[in-house]
Design a protein around this motif. Structure first.
Motif, PDB file in Angstrom:
ATOM      1  N   THR A  10       0.885  -1.154   0.000  1.00 17.58           N
ATOM      2  CA  THR A  10       0.000   0.000   0.000  1.00 17.58           C
ATOM      3  C   THR A  10       0.925   1.207   0.000  1.00 17.58           C
ATOM      4  OG1 THR A  10      -1.652  -1.216   1.259  1.00 17.58           O
ATOM      5  CG2 THR A  10      -1.857   1.186   1.206  1.00 17.58           C
ATOM      6  N   LEU A  11       0.910   1.957  -1.083  1.00 23.26           N
ATOM      7  CA  LEU A  11       1.899   3.014  -1.281  1.00 23.26           C
ATOM      8  C   LEU A  11       1.248   4.372  -1.436  1.00 23.26           C
ATOM      9  CD1 LEU A  11       3.964   1.081  -3.965  1.00 23.26           C
ATOM     10  CD2 LEU A  11       4.554   1.337  -1.549  1.00 23.26           C
ATOM     11  N   ASP A  12       1.910   5.400  -0.909  1.00 24.34           N
ATOM     12  CA  ASP A  12       1.504   6.770  -1.169  1.00 24.34           C
ATOM     13  C   ASP A  12       2.672   7.483  -1.829  1.00 24.34           C
ATOM     14  OD1 ASP A  12       0.540   9.322  -1.350  1.00 24.34           O
ATOM     15  OD2 ASP A  12       0.116   9.555   0.780  1.00 24.34           O
ATOM     16  N   ARG A  39      -2.094   1.903 -13.868  1.00 24.12           N
ATOM     17  CA  ARG A  39      -3.002   1.596 -12.753  1.00 24.12           C
ATOM     18  C   ARG A  39      -2.261   1.622 -11.424  1.00 24.12           C
ATOM     19  NH1 ARG A  39      -4.027  -3.225 -12.933  1.00 24.12           N
ATOM     20  NH2 ARG A  39      -3.581  -3.893 -15.043  1.00 24.12           N
ATOM     21  N   ALA A  40      -1.069   1.037 -11.400  1.00 25.43           N
ATOM     22  CA  ALA A  40      -0.290   1.011 -10.160  1.00 25.43           C
ATOM     23  C   ALA A  40       0.078   2.416  -9.718  1.00 25.43           C
ATOM     24  CB  ALA A  40       0.976   0.173 -10.345  1.00 25.43           C
ATOM     25  N   LEU A  41       0.461   3.261 -10.651  1.00 23.98           N
ATOM     26  CA  LEU A  41       0.830   4.634 -10.307  1.00 23.98           C
ATOM     27  C   LEU A  41      -0.386   5.412  -9.822  1.00 23.98           C
ATOM     28  CD1 LEU A  41       3.361   5.243 -13.204  1.00 23.98           C
ATOM     29  CD2 LEU A  41       3.892   4.850 -10.773  1.00 23.98           C
ATOM     30  N   GLN A 143       4.903  -0.577  -9.030  1.00 18.50           N
ATOM     31  CA  GLN A 143       4.866  -0.626  -7.561  1.00 18.50           C
ATOM     32  C   GLN A 143       6.279  -0.693  -6.991  1.00 18.50           C
ATOM     33  OE1 GLN A 143       2.407  -3.913  -6.133  1.00 18.50           O
ATOM     34  NE2 GLN A 143       1.032  -2.364  -5.290  1.00 18.50           N
ATOM     35  N   ALA A 144       7.120  -1.515  -7.580  1.00 18.49           N
ATOM     36  CA  ALA A 144       8.497  -1.648  -7.098  1.00 18.49           C
ATOM     37  C   ALA A 144       9.252  -0.332  -7.213  1.00 18.49           C
ATOM     38  CB  ALA A 144       9.220  -2.752  -7.875  1.00 18.49           C
ATOM     39  N   ALA A 145       9.053   0.375  -8.317  1.00 19.26           N
ATOM     40  CA  ALA A 145       9.736   1.660  -8.503  1.00 19.26           C
ATOM     41  C   ALA A 145       9.290   2.671  -7.447  1.00 19.26           C
ATOM     42  CB  ALA A 145       9.468   2.196  -9.908  1.00 19.26           C
ATOM     43  N   VAL A 146       7.991   2.753  -7.204  1.00 15.99           N
ATOM     44  CA  VAL A 146       7.468   3.700  -6.210  1.00 15.99           C
ATOM     45  C   VAL A 146       7.930   3.305  -4.811  1.00 15.99           C
ATOM     46  CG1 VAL A 146       5.362   4.579  -5.110  1.00 15.99           C
ATOM     47  CG2 VAL A 146       5.504   4.430  -7.605  1.00 15.99           C
ATOM     48  N   ALA A 147       7.824   2.033  -4.466  1.00 18.46           N
ATOM     49  CA  ALA A 147       8.235   1.580  -3.138  1.00 18.46           C
ATOM     50  C   ALA A 147       9.711   1.872  -2.889  1.00 18.46           C
ATOM     51  CB  ALA A 147       7.952   0.090  -2.977  1.00 18.46           C
ATOM     52  N   THR A 148      10.538   1.668  -3.907  1.00 12.48           N
ATOM     53  CA  THR A 148      11.965   1.913  -3.750  1.00 12.48           C
ATOM     54  C   THR A 148      12.259   3.404  -3.651  1.00 12.48           C
ATOM     55  OG1 THR A 148      12.380  -0.129  -4.961  1.00 12.48           O
ATOM     56  CG2 THR A 148      14.247   1.374  -4.680  1.00 12.48           C
ATOM     57  N   ALA A 149      11.556   4.219  -4.430  1.00 10.95           N
ATOM     58  CA  ALA A 149      11.732   5.673  -4.335  1.00 10.95           C
ATOM     59  C   ALA A 149      11.366   6.164  -2.935  1.00 10.95           C
ATOM     60  CB  ALA A 149      10.891   6.388  -5.393  1.00 10.95           C
ATOM     61  N   LEU A 150      10.314   5.609  -2.370  1.00  9.76           N
ATOM     62  CA  LEU A 150       9.912   5.996  -1.011  1.00  9.76           C
ATOM     63  C   LEU A 150      10.950   5.531   0.016  1.00  9.76           C
ATOM     64  CD1 LEU A 150       6.086   5.262  -1.255  1.00  9.76           C
ATOM     65  CD2 LEU A 150       7.214   7.510  -1.249  1.00  9.76           C
ATOM     66  N   ALA A 151      11.532   4.360  -0.181  1.00  3.73           N
ATOM     67  CA  ALA A 151      12.582   3.878   0.713  1.00  3.73           C
ATOM     68  C   ALA A 151      13.818   4.772   0.638  1.00  3.73           C
ATOM     69  CB  ALA A 151      12.950   2.438   0.370  1.00  3.73           C
TER      70      ALA A 151
END
Length: 161
Positions: A10-12, A39-41, A143-151
């Motif tokens: 679950t990403l913001d 859709r993921a974005l 999703q992986a790109a967003v999750a990693t950017a947030l990390a």
């Protein structure tokens, strides 16, 4: 089975700038991958999305590098290479994979890896996120790109250094 054990994220990603670089070969598969990434974005609340199309998977790394240099917070690379009767498959897969890894490591910008490397078209269609597909690799790569950017953001110094 591929996909088993995948995390539920679950990403913001509000405020992130994401560039999707998508190859043009294999239109049906690529349309599915691109729809999945979009859709993921959207699900991650990423509003600043730019989609750039390139001829094929071999061209993904150079455009991903330009996206990273243009201040993208993350890049999603989408492509498909289907094995044929020559070594072309091996060369393109290796070059694209190494190139995308190099972009991520050398720039510090996460690259979501949505490059399908399949033995046949049926495998690609089954991973493209189309009706009847078992997997949605475009969605997963975004999703992986967003999750990693947030990390990465968590680890950045507060003073911007």
């Amino acid at each position: 089975m591929s996909g088993a054990g995948a995390p539920t994220l679950t990403l913001d990603g509000s405020g992130l700038k994401v560039v999707v670089v998508a190859a043009s070969w294999h239109t049906t598969v690529m349309d599915g991958l691109l729809d999945g990434a979009r859709r993921a974005l959207a699900d991650a609340h990423v509003d600043d999305v730019t989609v750039v199309r390139v001829p094929g998977s071999f061209e993904l790394p150079v455009v991903a590098r330009h996206a990273a240099d243009a201040d993208a917070d993350a890049v999603v690379a989408l492509g498909v290479v289907i094995r044929g009767g020559t070594p072309h498959f091996d060369y393109v897969c290796s070059a694209a994979t190494t190139g995308l890894t190099d972009v991520s490591v050398h720039t510090g910008v996460p690259v979501g890896f949505g490059l399908l490397t399949c033995d046949d078209e049926a495998q690609a269609l089954d991973r493209a996120g189309l009706p009847g597909s078992h997997e949605d690799k475009g969605y997963e790569a975004a999703q992986a790109a967003v999750a990693t950017a947030l990390a990465v953001r968590v680890l950045e110094p507060a003073d911007g250094r």
